[in-house]
Design a protein around this motif. Structure first.
Motif, PDB file in Angstrom:
ATOM      1  N   GLY A 213     -24.545 120.200 -45.082  1.00 20.86           N
ATOM      2  CA  GLY A 213     -23.345 119.662 -45.862  1.00 20.86           C
ATOM      3  C   GLY A 213     -22.224 119.124 -45.049  1.00 20.86           C
ATOM      4  N   GLU A 214     -22.362 119.042 -43.751  1.00 19.91           N
ATOM      5  CA  GLU A 214     -21.330 118.545 -43.183  1.00 19.91           C
ATOM      6  C   GLU A 214     -21.315 116.996 -43.317  1.00 19.91           C
ATOM      7  N   THR A 215     -19.841 116.624 -43.484  1.00 21.77           N
ATOM      8  CA  THR A 215     -19.659 115.189 -43.786  1.00 21.77           C
ATOM      9  C   THR A 215     -18.538 114.631 -42.942  1.00 21.77           C
ATOM     10  N   ASP A 216     -17.675 115.292 -42.244  1.00 22.34           N
ATOM     11  CA  ASP A 216     -16.771 114.862 -41.367  1.00 22.34           C
ATOM     12  C   ASP A 216     -17.457 114.133 -40.076  1.00 22.34           C
ATOM     13  N   PRO A 217     -17.048 112.704 -39.742  1.00 21.89           N
ATOM     14  CA  PRO A 217     -17.618 112.018 -38.635  1.00 21.89           C
ATOM     15  C   PRO A 217     -17.614 112.477 -37.490  1.00 21.89           C
ATOM     16  N   MET A 218     -16.334 113.300 -37.081  1.00 25.28           N
ATOM     17  CA  MET A 218     -16.161 113.843 -35.742  1.00 25.28           C
ATOM     18  C   MET A 218     -17.105 115.080 -35.629  1.00 25.28           C
TER      19      MET A 218
ATOM     20  N   ARG B 298     -19.712 125.017 -19.025  1.00 29.30           N
ATOM     21  CA  ARG B 298     -18.436 125.449 -19.849  1.00 29.30           C
ATOM     22  C   ARG B 298     -17.891 124.156 -19.963  1.00 29.30           C
ATOM     23  N   LEU B 299     -17.753 123.260 -18.979  1.00 32.07           N
ATOM     24  CA  LEU B 299     -16.989 122.019 -18.906  1.00 32.07           C
ATOM     25  C   LEU B 299     -17.515 121.350 -20.074  1.00 32.07           C
ATOM     26  N   ALA B 300     -18.793 121.127 -20.400  1.00 36.08           N
ATOM     27  CA  ALA B 300     -19.441 120.366 -21.523  1.00 36.08           C
ATOM     28  C   ALA B 300     -18.984 120.751 -22.872  1.00 36.08           C
TER      29      ALA B 300
ATOM     30  N   THR C 259     -15.321 120.513 -27.627  1.00 43.18           N
ATOM     31  CA  THR C 259     -14.205 121.177 -28.200  1.00 43.18           C
ATOM     32  C   THR C 259     -13.112 120.157 -28.429  1.00 43.18           C
ATOM     33  N   ILE C 260     -12.468 119.745 -27.349  1.00 49.77           N
ATOM     34  CA  ILE C 260     -11.451 118.661 -27.188  1.00 49.77           C
ATOM     35  C   ILE C 260     -11.992 117.237 -28.121  1.00 49.77           C
TER      36      ILE C 260
END
Length: 198
Positions: free
Chosen positions: A93-98, A183-185, A190-191
């Protein structure tokens, strides 16, 4: 000879050819990863594969073709991973492009973790002449696929998120500390996930 016999001979021959081709690619991968492209000779590859120089040239045009085939096959696996991840997110159900981008990016990075030695091989800069052009072209293709997620927003946002992901890919493939790199990935994803279109 009957057609059944001809078919059996053809199948055995093509199976043998596929096995030889696979052995050559496996050998090239091992040697390219350990020695680098420049330091690897065709004789090193055929010796490791248990094949002949003639069989290498039957399947490939040379050492550069082996390298490019490894790259193309790696990229095909990466494309499949990202497509499956984006399709799975859409199915949920995800529609948000980001968020769709991040789902694909996470799958791409996981592929780089799974195949770190091969990913690093392509990023070290020790490839056949002209490989940097192939990499730039692949980056443009990647940006176009990413742009498709954002539909009408194909400019700066796609450039920024694709560039950020490319930097993360480089870190994942080339870093020594795998745990810190994971962790960096995750921090990069996240950013990126917090970026919103203006």
């Amino acid at each position: 000879m009957s057609s059944d016999t001809e078919r059996q001979v053809t199948v055995r021959t093509s199976e043998r050819g596929a096995a030889t081709r696979g052995a050559l690619l496996d050998a090239a991968r091992e040697i390219f990863v350990s020695r680098g492209f420049a330091e690897t000779g065709v004789t090193d590859v055929v010796s490791r594969a248990g094949a002949s120089v003639g069989s290498l040239y039957h399947h490939f045009s040379g050492k550069a073709d082996l390298y490019l085939t490894l790259f193309d096959e790696f990229q095909a696996r990466q494309t499949q991973r990202t497509k499956q991840a984006v399709q799975a997110a859409r199915a949920e159900g995800e529609t948000d492009p980001m968020r769709l981008f991040v789902a694909g990016a996470r799958a791409y990075l996981e592929g780089c973790f799974d195949e770190r030695e091969l990913a690093a091989l392509f990023l070290r800069g020790d490839g056949p002449p002209g490989f940097e052009v192939v990499m730039r072209d692949r980056m443009r293709q990647w940006a176009r696929r990413n742009a498709a997620l954002f539909e009408d927003d194909r400019g700066a946002l796609v450039t920024v998120v694709t560039g950020a992901l490319a930097a993360a890919v480089s870190e994942v493939a080339l870093a020594e500390d795998v745990a810190a790199t994971r962790r960096l990935a995750e921090d990069v994803l996240t950013i990126i996930g917090r970026i919103r279109r203006p």
